[in-house]
Design an enzyme around this catalytic site. Sequence first.
Site, PDB file in Angstrom:
ATOM      1  N   SER A 129       1.003  -1.273   0.264  1.00 44.79           N
ATOM      2  CA  SER A 129      -0.080  -0.039  -0.138  1.00 44.79           C
ATOM      3  C   SER A 129       0.791   1.309   0.092  1.00 44.79           C
ATOM      4  O   SER A 129       0.247   2.171   0.086  1.00 44.79           O
ATOM      5  CB  SER A 129      -0.878   0.093   1.322  1.00 44.79           C
ATOM      6  OG  SER A 129      -0.486  -0.250   2.304  1.00 44.79           O
ATOM      7  N   THR A 155      -1.745   3.681   4.247  1.00 43.96           N
ATOM      8  CA  THR A 155      -0.981   4.882   4.065  1.00 43.96           C
ATOM      9  C   THR A 155      -0.108   5.037   5.157  1.00 43.96           C
ATOM     10  O   THR A 155      -0.471   4.845   6.212  1.00 43.96           O
ATOM     11  CB  THR A 155      -1.811   5.884   3.664  1.00 43.96           C
ATOM     12  OG1 THR A 155      -2.541   5.967   2.580  1.00 43.96           O
ATOM     13  CG2 THR A 155      -1.072   7.483   3.829  1.00 43.96           C
ATOM     14  N   THR A 209       1.682   7.126  -0.326  1.00 43.80           N
ATOM     15  CA  THR A 209       0.838   5.936  -0.442  1.00 43.80           C
ATOM     16  C   THR A 209       0.815   5.473  -1.960  1.00 43.80           C
ATOM     17  O   THR A 209       1.425   6.122  -2.931  1.00 43.80           O
ATOM     18  CB  THR A 209      -0.436   6.262   0.026  1.00 43.80           C
ATOM     19  OG1 THR A 209      -1.303   5.025   0.139  1.00 43.80           O
ATOM     20  CG2 THR A 209      -1.198   7.238  -0.857  1.00 43.80           C
ATOM     21  N   ARG A 218      -6.821   8.372 -10.471  1.00 45.01           N
ATOM     22  CA  ARG A 218      -7.475   8.772  -9.207  1.00 45.01           C
ATOM     23  C   ARG A 218      -6.478   9.301  -8.261  1.00 45.01           C
ATOM     24  O   ARG A 218      -5.286   8.620  -8.369  1.00 45.01           O
ATOM     25  CB  ARG A 218      -8.259   7.635  -8.703  1.00 45.01           C
ATOM     26  CG  ARG A 218      -8.876   7.806  -7.313  1.00 45.01           C
ATOM     27  CD  ARG A 218      -8.065   7.580  -6.055  1.00 45.01           C
ATOM     28  NE  ARG A 218      -8.841   7.520  -4.735  1.00 45.01           N
ATOM     29  CZ  ARG A 218      -7.974   7.141  -3.713  1.00 45.01           C
ATOM     30  NH1 ARG A 218      -6.777   7.014  -3.536  1.00 45.01           N
ATOM     31  NH2 ARG A 218      -8.632   7.371  -2.671  1.00 45.01           N
ATOM     32  N   THR A 232      -5.482   8.601   7.237  1.00 42.29           N
ATOM     33  CA  THR A 232      -5.478   7.322   6.636  1.00 42.29           C
ATOM     34  C   THR A 232      -6.868   6.913   6.297  1.00 42.29           C
ATOM     35  O   THR A 232      -7.796   7.541   6.882  1.00 42.29           O
ATOM     36  CB  THR A 232      -4.666   6.328   7.196  1.00 42.29           C
ATOM     37  OG1 THR A 232      -4.537   5.202   6.494  1.00 42.29           O
ATOM     38  CG2 THR A 232      -5.163   5.973   8.562  1.00 42.29           C
ATOM     39  N   GLY A 233      -7.048   5.953   5.483  1.00 48.43           N
ATOM     40  CA  GLY A 233      -8.450   5.773   5.177  1.00 48.43           C
ATOM     41  C   GLY A 233      -9.083   6.225   3.820  1.00 48.43           C
ATOM     42  O   GLY A 233      -8.190   6.298   2.680  1.00 48.43           O
TER      43      GLY A 233
HETATM   44  C1  SD4 Z   1      -6.173   7.194  -0.312  1.00 48.14           C
HETATM   45  N1  SD4 Z   1      -5.875   7.603   2.080  1.00 48.14           N
HETATM   46  O1  SD4 Z   1      -5.330   7.086  -1.117  1.00 48.14           O
HETATM   47  C2  SD4 Z   1      -5.179   6.889   1.037  1.00 48.14           C
HETATM   48  C3  SD4 Z   1      -5.318   5.199   1.400  1.00 48.14           C
HETATM   49  C4  SD4 Z   1      -5.378   4.729   2.474  1.00 48.14           C
HETATM   50  O2  SD4 Z   1      -6.306   3.153   4.044  1.00 48.14           O
HETATM   51  O3  SD4 Z   1      -4.939   5.242   3.575  1.00 48.14           O
HETATM   52  N2  SD4 Z   1      -6.025   3.754   2.857  1.00 48.14           N
HETATM   53  O4  SD4 Z   1      -7.221   7.446  -0.236  1.00 48.14           O
END
Ligand code: SD4
Length: 339
Positions: free
Chosen positions: A83, A199, A217, A227, A250-251
């Site tokens: 990731s 991330t 990330t 994207r 994150t997320g």
């Molecule tokens: C994103 N926030 O590209 C990042 C990915 C991530 O849990 O942290 N995922 O949206």
Amino acid sequence: MTDRRDFLKASLLGASALALAGKVEAATPLPAKGATGARVISTWDFGVAANQAAWTVLSKGGHALDAVETGVMVPEADLKNHSVGRAGYPDRDGHVTLDASIMDADGSCGAVAALEHIAHPIQVARRVMERTPHVLLVGDGALQFALEQGFKKEELLTPESEQAWKEWLKNAHYQPSINSEVRDYGKTGMPGGKDNHDTIGMLAIDASGRLAGACTTSGMAWKMRGRVGDSPIIGAGLYVDGDVGGATSTGVGEEVIRNAGSFLVVELMRQGRSPQEACQEAVMRIVKKRPNASKDLQVGFLAMNRHGEVGAFAIQPGFSYAVCDAKRQDGLLPSRSVY
Ligand code: SD4
């Protein structure tokens, strides 16, 4: 009807989130680090190793900005990590595209988005900050700049990531999962471990009291081509103000961007909230607008104020953060969460 019930629940959570959050044990916000000393924090379990690398800079009296850059390069290079950086899972067309940002206490910042073929996007983000009049370079332009700066063009898709992508193509259903442990291994059946998450966002305060942050990330696995998530967007995935503190996220990046998440956390700290309160309030702002947040949405914030006080809050359980300072080099704490 279910949606409405969930919405009401979320609204109620907004009012009583503090009480609910208190159920999680061992997630007490870290106190101020004291007048002297340095501290570095970062998202997820893989933050432990990243913090240790950052600590090699901080423990020698180095600058927070150098520390965060050095630190996040560890997961960027980790082939078991799908990731961040090299070996990150690709977009739905099979391209590994990376997002990264870096920010210093005085508001200087740089970022790259949808950058391909460069193993350490955080280094390119720093060059954008220091060697261009711009903040954000994207796609082919970011790659062109990186090559001009002497970075090497490399293949970032590993056989393991390619195999996972081919598995995904069998159904080609895009549905971000709550934490990547589920997304990466539950669906693909790939081997892996707890330490492979999402991330990395890192915040550091050095011995001179200077703050800095970095975020990097490969974004959401199987995303649409082009994207861009929150991580390279200053104010969304990362924000630092040396007079106040810093925050990172994150997320699901779309939700963080919609709410200018990290900027919001820093502004709440400016208004007097502790890092913990600020992270919680920012999460609740997202949850209130998303009736189904309990089912399928994860967003987590991590923050540190200029005194080194730390807070974290997420929608779902499972978000951890790593802490490293003179007392402990391998701290890992569970974040408090809404559910
Ligand atoms: C994103 N926030 O590209 C990042 C990915 C991530 O849990 O942290 N995922 O949206």
